[in-house]
Scaffold this active site. Structure first.
Site, PDB file in Angstrom:
ATOM      1  N   THR A 194      -2.959  13.425 -14.975  1.00  0.00           N
ATOM      2  CA  THR A 194      -2.381  12.436 -14.060  1.00  0.00           C
ATOM      3  C   THR A 194      -2.790  12.850 -12.659  1.00  0.00           C
ATOM      4  OG1 THR A 194      -0.394  13.731 -13.762  1.00  0.00           O
ATOM      5  CG2 THR A 194      -0.349  12.125 -15.525  1.00  0.00           C
ATOM      6  N   GLU A 339      -0.134   8.536 -19.312  1.00  0.00           N
ATOM      7  CA  GLU A 339       0.647   9.065 -20.440  1.00  0.00           C
ATOM      8  C   GLU A 339       0.704   8.101 -21.612  1.00  0.00           C
ATOM      9  OE1 GLU A 339       1.385   9.132 -17.304  1.00  0.00           O
ATOM     10  OE2 GLU A 339       2.431  10.946 -16.679  1.00  0.00           O
ATOM     11  N   LYS A 447      16.089   2.410  -0.878  1.00  0.00           N
ATOM     12  CA  LYS A 447      17.524   2.407  -1.162  1.00  0.00           C
ATOM     13  C   LYS A 447      18.292   2.037   0.105  1.00  0.00           C
ATOM     14  CE  LYS A 447      16.948   5.661  -4.889  1.00  0.00           C
ATOM     15  NZ  LYS A 447      15.697   6.371  -4.639  1.00  0.00           N
ATOM     16  N   TRP A 452      19.131  -1.354  -4.289  1.00  0.00           N
ATOM     17  CA  TRP A 452      17.691  -1.103  -4.357  1.00  0.00           C
ATOM     18  C   TRP A 452      16.897  -2.324  -3.897  1.00  0.00           C
ATOM     19  CZ3 TRP A 452      16.430   1.742  -9.608  1.00  0.00           C
ATOM     20  CH2 TRP A 452      17.064   3.001  -9.585  1.00  0.00           C
TER      21      TRP A 452
HETATM   22  P1  ADP Z   1      -1.276   8.057 -11.619  1.00  0.00           P
HETATM   23  O1  ADP Z   1      -1.413   6.987 -10.550  1.00  0.00           O
HETATM   24  O2  ADP Z   1      -0.069   8.933 -11.466  1.00  0.00           O
HETATM   25  O3  ADP Z   1      -2.530   8.726 -12.023  1.00  0.00           O
HETATM   26  P2  ADP Z   1      -1.541   6.174 -13.632  1.00  0.00           P
HETATM   27  O4  ADP Z   1      -2.886   5.826 -13.151  1.00  0.00           O
HETATM   28  O5  ADP Z   1      -1.310   6.501 -15.018  1.00  0.00           O
HETATM   29  O6  ADP Z   1      -0.928   7.336 -12.903  1.00  0.00           O
HETATM   30  O7  ADP Z   1      -0.576   5.058 -13.112  1.00  0.00           O
HETATM   31  C1  ADP Z   1       0.575   4.676 -13.784  1.00  0.00           C
HETATM   32  C2  ADP Z   1       1.501   3.941 -12.878  1.00  0.00           C
HETATM   33  O8  ADP Z   1       0.831   2.916 -12.162  1.00  0.00           O
HETATM   34  C3  ADP Z   1       2.600   3.242 -13.602  1.00  0.00           C
HETATM   35  O9  ADP Z   1       3.638   4.123 -13.946  1.00  0.00           O
HETATM   36  C4  ADP Z   1       3.012   2.193 -12.592  1.00  0.00           C
HETATM   37  O10 ADP Z   1       3.884   2.732 -11.606  1.00  0.00           O
HETATM   38  C5  ADP Z   1       1.721   1.843 -11.929  1.00  0.00           C
HETATM   39  N1  ADP Z   1       1.173   0.622 -12.508  1.00  0.00           N
HETATM   40  C6  ADP Z   1       0.238   0.502 -13.459  1.00  0.00           C
HETATM   41  N2  ADP Z   1      -0.034  -0.789 -13.703  1.00  0.00           N
HETATM   42  C7  ADP Z   1       0.772  -1.515 -12.904  1.00  0.00           C
HETATM   43  C8  ADP Z   1       0.983  -2.911 -12.687  1.00  0.00           C
HETATM   44  N3  ADP Z   1       0.300  -3.833 -13.328  1.00  0.00           N
HETATM   45  N4  ADP Z   1       1.921  -3.267 -11.793  1.00  0.00           N
HETATM   46  C9  ADP Z   1       2.640  -2.355 -11.116  1.00  0.00           C
HETATM   47  N5  ADP Z   1       2.478  -1.043 -11.261  1.00  0.00           N
HETATM   48  C10 ADP Z   1       1.561  -0.619 -12.143  1.00  0.00           C
END
Ligand code: ADP
Length: 550
Positions: A194, A339, A447, A452
């Site tokens: 991640t 994940e 918040k 929220w």
């Molecule tokens: P990171 O950015 O931590 O590497 P990921 O690329 O796995 O992680 O991103 C996952 C996160 O991206 C999700 O938990 C969510 O918050 C956000 N995300 C993914 N797709 C969408 C979407 N279509 N709309 C809003 N948020 C999204």
């Protein structure tokens, strides 16, 4: 791993493990003549077939075995979307080793941390990254050799990299007399970290079984809907959650594959879309921004492009409207995370939606979508009690399924599951039809006075203003309400809008108490390695920002 009881009467079907190698073997045998086209780092276009790809993947697997790479060993890549990277997807995992794709946009210190944490044995890299590797190599303790993904003629004459091998030499010296080994489908196949916006990056370790099941499910019509009639160009990088599984779901479907290499600007992408007849693509909203702007500014149109998946962060409604209404491209909004391999939901309409007025259909399409089979989800309150699916109650989103992590690589972060569910860190609503809408990441929620405010809604409203190119909303300290929304905006080139005009734009579009307290204009927003706005950085920048008190 859970041990399940066995029935006294077991089914009598062939016990064939779901292995990643079976995907490319299938494509080579049944769609062998279909093409994989790549824009190379060198700038030229390379084309060959699934048959060629599988043979070269086997030769590379054989070479890896010759180098002493064993089952479970990690082999890292620092590479763009291209045919050699695709070969490694199959050569490494297919041989039983673990493909560890690394995001080159991460900070070099984070890259070295990830390589050491994963204890990588070999590192394959595109020549773009030669200087980065030279700077980093001495920090990478476990790497036995580096492989430049090029021909002998392009190898550097002088370099400080110890043990530098040439990709094409490794292929050329292998006979291809190599059969894909068969092993337990629960073996690790690939590893993605991640991006670690907070703390160190953590590894999601996918299995062969999870990868193949995810590829099946994501190709289905309710999800990406990939078929042999498609030409697919993954803009989403192969170093970002395995390009959302497309290097598996595309060959499994027999579709033609087009890789853009490092050229991800609007002009280069548009040219490739047109010259190769791309019908389907996938990427984060920021890449579509570049492509859509290029097309509109130059008064161009797509002649073959019909459908795209947008995810990774919320697809702004204004972008969806432009793609659908002006450019005739269907948009599938999708949600997932590293994940989750990554696909969790995709937004397509049900039969009964088709009779709804256009505006109501569009309202459905704006959501992040419906769970695909294999993923279960629920929303819970702070105490873990499940909340109703009414489209308005929001809560913490939890998921489970065969392609959701059960924990992080090497136990990082400890036991992460809550009663067998993985907490996503997202806040969401689910409606009565099962459509998910992400309100925010829990750490980005604003918040205000114990209530929220979802930043995504506010950003979407801001981005529907014609003068706004990008917008991000963050909570900043407020003496009375604890936090209030601050809108940070990048204007479109040549366009203008004032703070007051923009705040007035929110009237009647959101609840009055949601309207941001202030607007600041900036030249650019801080972007992370996966094309997402870094809100933690924005919060640092505007930490001292004083909101108007009137
Ligand atoms: P990171 O950015 O931590 O590497 P990921 O690329 O796995 O992680 O991103 C996952 C996160 O991206 C999700 O938990 C969510 O918050 C956000 N995300 C993914 N797709 C969408 C979407 N279509 N709309 C809003 N948020 C999204």
């Amino acid at each position: 791993m859970t041990a399940y009881p066995t029935s006294p009467l077991m089914g009598q079907m062939m016990d064939q493990p779901l292995l990643v190698s079976s995907v490319i073997a299938f494509a080579a045998r049944h769609y062998g003549g279909n093409e994989i086209v790549s824009r190379r780092v060198e700038g030229d276009i390379h084309r060959y077939t699934y048959r060629d790809c599988e043979l070269r993947a086997r030769r590379m697997a054989q070479a890896l075995t010759g180098l002493g790479v064993q089952m479970g060993d990690r082999v890292a890549t620092l590479a763009w979307n291209g045919y050699r990277h695709m070969e490694l997807y199959y050569a490494v995992s297919g041989s039983g080793a673990v493909l560890h794709t690394i995001n080159p946009r991460l900070h070099p210190e984070q890259i070295a941390y990830i390589i050491n944490h994963a204890e990588g044995q070999y590192l394959f890299f595109d020549m773009t990254f030669l200087p980065a590797i030279e700077a980093m190599a001495r920090h990478c303790k476990t790497i036995k050799g580096y492989v430049a993904m090029c021909e002998r003629a392009h190898m550097p004459l002088e370099t400080s990299i110890p043990t530098l091998l040439c990709y094409e030499d490794l292929i050329a010296t292998s006979s291809g007399q190599y059969a894909w080994p068969q092993f337990d489908e629960r073996s690790a196949a690939s590893l993605c970290y991640t991006s670690g916006t907070t703390g160190n990056p953590k590894g999601a370790l996918y299995s062969h079984r999870s990868t193949v099941l995810h590829a099946y499910a994501s190709a289905m019509p309710n999800a990406l809907n990939v078929s042999a009639a498609d030409t697919v160009l993954p803009v989403v990088p192969m170093f970002h959650v395995n390009a959302w599984g497309l290097p598996y779901s595309v060959p499994l479907s027999g579709a033609k594959m087009v890789f853009p290499g490092p050229a991800l600007d609007g002009k280069s992408l548009y040219e490739l879309f047109e010259s190769e007849g791309v019908t389907f693509s996938a990427g984060v909203p920021t890449v579509w921004l570049g492509l859509v702007n290029h097309v509109l500014q130059n008064d161009l149109r797509f002649s073959s492009f019909r459908r795209t998946v947008i995810g990774g962060s919320a697809c702004p409604p204004a972008m969806m409207d432009t793609l659908i209404d002006q450019l005739g491209v269907e948009v599938v909004h999708a949600w997932g995370m590293t994940e989750m391999s990554p696909l969790g939901t995709a937004c397509t309409l049900m039969g009964r939606h088709k009779t709804l007025p256009a505006a109501e259909q569009r309202a459905v399409l704006r959501k992040q979508g419906h769970a695909i089979y294999g993923v279960d989800m629920k929303i819970v309150d702070d105490d873990g009690s499940e909340l109703p699916w009414d489209g308005s109650t929001y809560g913490h989103l939890l998921v489970k399924g065969p392609w959701v992590v059960s924990g992080y690589f090497r136990g990082e972060g400890g036991d992460v599951l809550q009663d067998g569910w993985f907490p996503t860190g997202d806040v969401a609503t689910i409606d009565a039809d099962g459509y998910l809408q992400i309100t925010d990441r829990s750490k980005d929620v604003i918040k205000s006075g114990g209530e929220w405010i979802g930043s995504i809604d506010l950003e979407n409203v801001a981005m529907s203003h014609p003068a706004v190119l990008q917008a991000a909303c963050i909570g900043v300290q407020h003496p009375k309400w604890s936090e209030r929304p601050l809108l940070v905006v990048v204007k479109r080139p040549g366009a203008d809008v004032t703070r007051e005009e923009l705040l007035a734009w929110f009237d009647d579009k959101v609840a009055k108490w949601w309207i941001p307290d202030d607007v600041v204009f900036t030249e650019a927003l801080p972007m992370g390695g996966t094309g997402k706005i870094q809100k933690n950085k924005l919060r640092d920048i505007y930490h001292e920002h004083r909101l108007p008190t009137a």
